[in-house]
Write a protein that holds these residues in place. Structure first.
Motif, PDB file in Angstrom:
ATOM      1  N   PRO A 211       0.820  -1.207   0.000  1.00 25.28           N
ATOM      2  CA  PRO A 211       0.000   0.000   0.000  1.00 25.28           C
ATOM      3  C   PRO A 211       0.861   1.268   0.000  1.00 25.28           C
ATOM      4  CG  PRO A 211       0.061  -0.955   2.199  1.00 25.28           C
ATOM      5  CD  PRO A 211       0.739  -1.939   1.290  1.00 25.28           C
ATOM      6  N   TRP A 212       0.440   2.234  -0.799  1.00 25.85           N
ATOM      7  CA  TRP A 212       1.116   3.525  -0.912  1.00 25.85           C
ATOM      8  C   TRP A 212       0.110   4.586  -0.493  1.00 25.85           C
ATOM      9  CZ3 TRP A 212       6.138   4.734  -2.425  1.00 25.85           C
ATOM     10  CH2 TRP A 212       6.417   6.056  -2.772  1.00 25.85           C
ATOM     11  N   VAL A 213       0.493   5.443   0.445  1.00 32.51           N
ATOM     12  CA  VAL A 213      -0.459   6.404   1.002  1.00 32.51           C
ATOM     13  C   VAL A 213       0.050   7.831   0.805  1.00 32.51           C
ATOM     14  CG1 VAL A 213      -1.659   7.179   3.094  1.00 32.51           C
ATOM     15  CG2 VAL A 213      -1.219   4.739   2.740  1.00 32.51           C
ATOM     16  N   MET A 222       5.021   7.759   7.348  1.00 36.23           N
ATOM     17  CA  MET A 222       4.476   7.370   8.648  1.00 36.23           C
ATOM     18  C   MET A 222       3.202   6.544   8.463  1.00 36.23           C
ATOM     19  SD  MET A 222       3.182   9.712  11.852  1.00 36.23           S
ATOM     20  CE  MET A 222       4.805  10.407  12.116  1.00 36.23           C
ATOM     21  N   ALA A 223       2.427   6.908   7.444  1.00 29.12           N
ATOM     22  CA  ALA A 223       1.161   6.214   7.212  1.00 29.12           C
ATOM     23  C   ALA A 223       1.363   4.840   6.599  1.00 29.12           C
ATOM     24  CB  ALA A 223       0.260   7.053   6.308  1.00 29.12           C
ATOM     25  N   ASP A 224       2.220   4.726   5.573  1.00 28.44           N
ATOM     26  CA  ASP A 224       2.271   3.438   4.864  1.00 28.44           C
ATOM     27  C   ASP A 224       3.453   2.543   5.221  1.00 28.44           C
ATOM     28  OD1 ASP A 224       4.436   4.486   3.374  1.00 28.44           O
ATOM     29  OD2 ASP A 224       3.189   4.980   1.650  1.00 28.44           O
ATOM     30  N   GLN A 225       4.494   3.083   5.871  1.00 29.31           N
ATOM     31  CA  GLN A 225       5.614   2.230   6.258  1.00 29.31           C
ATOM     32  C   GLN A 225       5.651   1.974   7.769  1.00 29.31           C
ATOM     33  OE1 GLN A 225       9.434   3.026   4.286  1.00 29.31           O
ATOM     34  NE2 GLN A 225       8.340   4.322   2.813  1.00 29.31           N
ATOM     35  N   LYS A 231      -2.332   8.650  13.209  1.00 28.18           N
ATOM     36  CA  LYS A 231      -1.458   9.728  13.662  1.00 28.18           C
ATOM     37  C   LYS A 231      -1.164  10.699  12.518  1.00 28.18           C
ATOM     38  CE  LYS A 231       2.695  10.678  16.359  1.00 28.18           C
ATOM     39  NZ  LYS A 231       2.978  11.929  15.652  1.00 28.18           N
ATOM     40  N   SER A 232      -0.969  10.173  11.304  1.00 25.95           N
ATOM     41  CA  SER A 232      -0.724  11.041  10.148  1.00 25.95           C
ATOM     42  C   SER A 232      -1.908  11.962   9.897  1.00 25.95           C
ATOM     43  CB  SER A 232      -0.453  10.193   8.899  1.00 25.95           C
ATOM     44  OG  SER A 232       0.783   9.528   8.998  1.00 25.95           O
ATOM     45  N   ILE A 233      -3.104  11.412  10.016  1.00 23.53           N
ATOM     46  CA  ILE A 233      -4.314  12.211   9.807  1.00 23.53           C
ATOM     47  C   ILE A 233      -4.445  13.276  10.888  1.00 23.53           C
ATOM     48  CG2 ILE A 233      -6.834  12.126   9.842  1.00 23.53           C
ATOM     49  CD1 ILE A 233      -6.590   9.311   8.551  1.00 23.53           C
ATOM     50  N   CYS A 234      -4.224  12.885  12.138  1.00 24.82           N
ATOM     51  CA  CYS A 234      -4.331  13.844  13.239  1.00 24.82           C
ATOM     52  C   CYS A 234      -3.300  14.956  13.103  1.00 24.82           C
ATOM     53  CB  CYS A 234      -4.177  13.131  14.580  1.00 24.82           C
ATOM     54  SG  CYS A 234      -5.571  12.031  14.994  1.00 24.82           S
ATOM     55  N   ASP A 235      -2.072  14.610  12.693  1.00 22.01           N
ATOM     56  CA  ASP A 235      -1.035  15.625  12.487  1.00 22.01           C
ATOM     57  C   ASP A 235      -1.445  16.597  11.388  1.00 22.01           C
ATOM     58  OD1 ASP A 235       0.462  14.468  14.459  1.00 22.01           O
ATOM     59  OD2 ASP A 235       1.917  13.520  13.107  1.00 22.01           O
ATOM     60  N   ALA A 236      -2.057  16.062  10.314  1.00 24.09           N
ATOM     61  CA  ALA A 236      -2.494  16.917   9.212  1.00 24.09           C
ATOM     62  C   ALA A 236      -3.612  17.856   9.652  1.00 24.09           C
ATOM     63  CB  ALA A 236      -2.960  16.054   8.036  1.00 24.09           C
ATOM     64  N   LEU A 237      -4.509  17.361  10.496  1.00 24.62           N
ATOM     65  CA  LEU A 237      -5.586  18.209  11.008  1.00 24.62           C
ATOM     66  C   LEU A 237      -5.023  19.324  11.889  1.00 24.62           C
ATOM     67  CD1 LEU A 237      -8.229  15.462  11.910  1.00 24.62           C
ATOM     68  CD2 LEU A 237      -8.458  17.204  10.128  1.00 24.62           C
ATOM     69  N   HIS A 238      -4.040  18.973  12.726  1.00 26.70           N
ATOM     70  CA  HIS A 238      -3.402  19.982  13.577  1.00 26.70           C
ATOM     71  C   HIS A 238      -2.761  21.073  12.721  1.00 26.70           C
ATOM     72  CE1 HIS A 238      -4.066  18.316  17.520  1.00 26.70           C
ATOM     73  NE2 HIS A 238      -3.486  17.173  17.227  1.00 26.70           N
ATOM     74  N   GLU A 251      -2.664   8.996  23.241  1.00 24.60           N
ATOM     75  CA  GLU A 251      -1.490   8.291  22.724  1.00 24.60           C
ATOM     76  C   GLU A 251      -1.820   6.836  22.426  1.00 24.60           C
ATOM     77  OE1 GLU A 251       1.547   9.209  21.834  1.00 24.60           O
ATOM     78  OE2 GLU A 251       1.031  11.297  22.192  1.00 24.60           O
ATOM     79  N   GLU A 252      -2.631   6.233  23.270  1.00 19.76           N
ATOM     80  CA  GLU A 252      -2.978   4.823  23.099  1.00 19.76           C
ATOM     81  C   GLU A 252      -3.712   4.597  21.786  1.00 19.76           C
ATOM     82  OE1 GLU A 252      -5.447   1.246  25.377  1.00 19.76           O
ATOM     83  OE2 GLU A 252      -5.213   3.214  26.306  1.00 19.76           O
ATOM     84  N   SER A 253      -4.618   5.505  21.433  1.00 17.58           N
ATOM     85  CA  SER A 253      -5.398   5.323  20.210  1.00 17.58           C
ATOM     86  C   SER A 253      -4.563   5.558  18.955  1.00 17.58           C
ATOM     87  CB  SER A 253      -6.599   6.271  20.192  1.00 17.58           C
ATOM     88  OG  SER A 253      -6.175   7.603  19.968  1.00 17.58           O
ATOM     89  N   LEU A 254      -3.420   6.240  19.103  1.00 11.93           N
ATOM     90  CA  LEU A 254      -2.568   6.519  17.955  1.00 11.93           C
ATOM     91  C   LEU A 254      -1.517   5.434  17.722  1.00 11.93           C
ATOM     92  CD1 LEU A 254      -1.952  10.352  18.444  1.00 11.93           C
ATOM     93  CD2 LEU A 254      -3.588   9.239  16.933  1.00 11.93           C
ATOM     94  N   LEU A 255      -1.402   4.490  18.636  1.00 10.05           N
ATOM     95  CA  LEU A 255      -0.419   3.417  18.470  1.00 10.05           C
ATOM     96  C   LEU A 255      -0.815   2.502  17.327  1.00 10.05           C
ATOM     97  CD1 LEU A 255       0.206   2.395  22.182  1.00 10.05           C
ATOM     98  CD2 LEU A 255       1.673   3.797  20.711  1.00 10.05           C
ATOM     99  N   ARG A 256       0.172   1.887  16.720  1.00 16.85           N
ATOM    100  CA  ARG A 256      -0.116   0.916  15.672  1.00 16.85           C
ATOM    101  C   ARG A 256      -0.879  -0.269  16.243  1.00 16.85           C
ATOM    102  NH1 ARG A 256       5.815   0.065  13.226  1.00 16.85           N
ATOM    103  NH2 ARG A 256       6.129  -0.434  15.406  1.00 16.85           N
ATOM    104  N   VAL A 257      -1.828  -0.719  15.481  1.00 10.16           N
ATOM    105  CA  VAL A 257      -2.599  -1.887  15.894  1.00 10.16           C
ATOM    106  C   VAL A 257      -2.373  -2.970  14.846  1.00 10.16           C
ATOM    107  CG1 VAL A 257      -4.872  -2.800  16.412  1.00 10.16           C
ATOM    108  CG2 VAL A 257      -4.321  -0.440  16.999  1.00 10.16           C
ATOM    109  N   ARG A 258      -1.656  -3.988  15.218  1.00 11.24           N
ATOM    110  CA  ARG A 258      -1.384  -5.086  14.278  1.00 11.24           C
ATOM    111  C   ARG A 258      -1.672  -6.414  14.953  1.00 11.24           C
ATOM    112  NH1 ARG A 258       4.622  -3.584  12.038  1.00 11.24           N
ATOM    113  NH2 ARG A 258       4.181  -1.516  11.210  1.00 11.24           N
TER     114      ARG A 258
END
Length: 284
Positions: A211-213, A222-225, A231-238, A251-258
């Motif tokens: 995937p390429w974002v 940050m989004a695709d690798q 977090k990328s979306i939130c940073d862009a909104l800020h 912070e917990e909701s921004l962690l990677r979920v795999r």
């Protein structure tokens, strides 16, 4: 103007001053009404433009049967979509073609030509069909609230039986499979997919894998690798100065979920590359 009063007719002349005042009052009311209507329309249009400007645009380039793409949509995209407050601030633009090859040739004679398109997909014909199913779902459905859950549903199924799972996921969202099927067989859908392929392969910087974002028009590592789409979306909104939902502050909701399955798969195939040697490795 003549008025009847019993058997006697009298001529009545309206008072010029009163008559003129009535006309002026009516004209003034009409002008005020028009101004209010125009102001209301401009306010609504301005509000719509403002809301569109506040949104973060996320472009996702992917292919349906790439294991990493499936996992990414199943977890990263699904997590954003499940966050109702956040998803209202995001516009997802999906390009389901990936690392395939597309060609076009003109056929016909005597000045009457038509175009014929052909596609070769990294994971075979089923992937080409799956890509088209998801494109057509976007074309025939009522909007993202219908097609996004359908696409997430297909990718979470992690199956190569794309038509079977496509029918099931479409039914879950009330999307007509007959409409999708008609779209798949249409000349317009073939042309659309060809244009998606050309666009996917003309990005700057060059797209190297899926995937390429891209976030707001820029490739986002940050989004695709790092798999930190939220977090990328939130940073862009800020950076836009937009008020962000509570999940952007956690912070917990921004962690990677795999999942464990994703971690194991990513160790073997971190991404699906565009290079031909990678295709050959998969075939073996």
């Amino acid at each position: 103007l003549k008025l009847s009063t019993g058997e006697q007719w009298k001529t009545f002349q309206p008072r010029p001053c009163l008559f003129g005042s009535m006309i002026a009052l009516l004209l003034s009311a009409a002008v005020t009404f028009i101004r209010l209507q125009s102001s209301s329309a401009l306010s609504i249009a301005g509000s719509a433009v403002s809301k569109a400007a506040e949104k973060v645009t996320v472009e996702l380039y992917y292919e349906v049967l790439c294991p990493t793409c499936a996992a990414y949509i199943s977890e990263q995209v699904a997590a954003v979509w499940a966050d109702k407050d956040l998803r209202e601030l995001v516009q997802f633009d999906l390009y389901p073609f990936g690392n395939g090859e597309a060609s076009m040739r003109s056929i016909g004679a005597s000045g009457r030509f038509s175009r014929e398109f052909s596609f070769e997909c990294q994971h075979g014909e089923e992937e080409c069909l799956g890509n088209m199913i998801q494109h057509c779902a976007m074309e025939v459905s009522d909007g993202p609230d219908a097609y996004m859950p359908m696409i997430i549903c297909m990718e979470q199924a992690a199956t190569t039986l794309v038509e079977e799972i496509g029918k099931s996921c479409a039914a879950d969202q009330g999307i007509s499979w007959s409409d999708i099927s008609d779209c798949i067989d249409s000349a317009k859908a073939q042309k659309d997919m060809y244009e998606i392929a050309l666009y996917s392969n003309s990005l700057d910087p060059e797209r190297l894998f899926v995937p390429w974002v891209q976030v707001d028009g820029k490739h986002d590592e940050m989004a695709d690798q790092r798999w930190q789409l939220k977090k990328s979306i939130c940073d862009a909104l800020h950076s836009k100065g937009v008020s962000t939902p509570a999940s952007c502050l956690s912070e917990e909701s921004l962690l990677r979920v795999r999942s464990n399955r994703t971690e194991e798969m990513r160790r073997k195939w971190p991404v699906c590359m565009r290079s031909r040697p990678f295709w050959d490795a998969i075939d073996k």
